[in-house]
Design a protein around this motif. Structure first.
Motif, PDB file in Angstrom:
ATOM      1  N   GLN A  76      13.628 -54.740 -36.297  1.00  8.88           N
ATOM      2  CA  GLN A  76      14.268 -54.068 -37.438  1.00  8.88           C
ATOM      3  C   GLN A  76      14.853 -52.721 -37.019  1.00  8.88           C
ATOM      4  O   GLN A  76      15.968 -52.380 -37.414  1.00  8.88           O
ATOM      5  N   PRO A 115       8.882 -55.201 -36.540  1.00  7.70           N
ATOM      6  CA  PRO A 115       9.354 -53.833 -36.791  1.00  7.70           C
ATOM      7  C   PRO A 115      10.271 -53.284 -35.698  1.00  7.70           C
ATOM      8  O   PRO A 115      11.222 -52.543 -35.998  1.00  7.70           O
ATOM      9  N   GLU A 164      17.897 -62.815 -41.228  1.00  9.72           N
ATOM     10  CA  GLU A 164      17.949 -62.287 -42.594  1.00  9.72           C
ATOM     11  C   GLU A 164      18.651 -63.276 -43.516  1.00  9.72           C
ATOM     12  O   GLU A 164      18.201 -63.521 -44.633  1.00  9.72           O
ATOM     13  N   ASP A 194      10.845 -63.419 -42.911  1.00 12.48           N
ATOM     14  CA  ASP A 194      10.158 -62.168 -43.218  1.00 12.48           C
ATOM     15  C   ASP A 194      10.333 -61.224 -42.030  1.00 12.48           C
ATOM     16  O   ASP A 194       9.630 -61.333 -41.023  1.00 12.48           O
ATOM     17  N   SER A 205       9.610 -58.154 -41.730  1.00  9.61           N
ATOM     18  CA  SER A 205       8.563 -57.149 -41.530  1.00  9.61           C
ATOM     19  C   SER A 205       7.638 -57.532 -40.367  1.00  9.61           C
ATOM     20  O   SER A 205       6.925 -56.685 -39.832  1.00  9.61           O
ATOM     21  N   ARG A 206       7.687 -58.788 -39.956  1.00  3.76           N
ATOM     22  CA  ARG A 206       6.889 -59.254 -38.822  1.00  3.76           C
ATOM     23  C   ARG A 206       7.351 -58.604 -37.514  1.00  3.76           C
ATOM     24  O   ARG A 206       6.581 -58.522 -36.557  1.00  3.76           O
TER      25      ARG A 206
END
Length: 198
Positions: free
Chosen positions: A177, A174, A164, A169, A171-172
């Motif tokens: 995350q 999930p 981060e 990115d 979002s690649r």
């Protein structure tokens, strides 16, 4: 015991593990650019390698290398279940993750943090994407080792925070995350971040 740390650096991992295990640590902040401690002393007198983390044991011995320190801390409090029993296959799976995170992921951030040449940074970023693609595929449960938190998760959490910071990115990934969100809710993580003023 005393942990020599730099806020948000890889030393955050043993800091989290110590809190998970209920081990009290004295914290000594280190400036990695100048290699000095808060009192102005040269950190290289503590760790001639010049980097953190370093853990000073009760008898004065110094233990270095984050993957080793988190294993040591886990073994001090086996009832905390932060690592599988030594000798079990699961223990070697943990070592496999710790070595992968240390040798194949952690080192790739170096040109990004220390403003390496542009081509090295590009290569590092591409390699990090491939490594985290692999981690994403392996995160089939809540944690790296399955349903239970282990010391490898503390290390992965720190490395994923760096993604981060380096504006990848997210979002690649999930599952990664979701892992970060789970980790951020752990009391040990909240406390470590607070103590390091992050």
């Amino acid at each position: 015991m005393k942990l020599f740390y730099t806020p948000g650096a890889c030393s955050l991992s043993p800091h989290i593990v110590a809190l998970e295990a209920g081990i009290d640590l004295d914290l000594c902040k280190v400036d990695l650019k100048t290699h000095t401690m808060e009192n102005g002393d040269d950190f290289r007198k503590i760790n001639p390698k010049g980097y953190i983390p370093a853990l000073q044991l009760e008898g004065g011995e110094i233990l270095t290398e984050g993957a080793t320190i988190v294993q040591f801390l886990a073994e001090q409090k086996p009832n905390a279940h932060l690592a599988p029993p030594v000798g079990s296959l699961a223990h070697y799976r943990l070592l496999e993750w710790l070595n992968f995170l240390s040798a194949e992921v952690h080192k790739l951030f170096k040109p990004l943090f220390w403003d390496g040449p542009e081509d090295e940074q590009k290569e590092a970023r591409e390699s990090l994407v491939r490594r985290f693609d692999y981690i994403e595929k392996r995160l089939v449960k809540d944690y790296l080792m399955g349903d239970e938190f282990s010391v490898a998760d503390a290390y992965l959490y720190v490395l994923s925070r760096w993604l981060e910071d380096q504006q990848f990115d997210m979002s690649r990934w999930p599952k990664l995350q979701a892992f970060q969100e789970r980790m951020a809710q752990r009391p040990s993580v909240k406390q470590a971040l607070q103590e390091e003023k992050l």
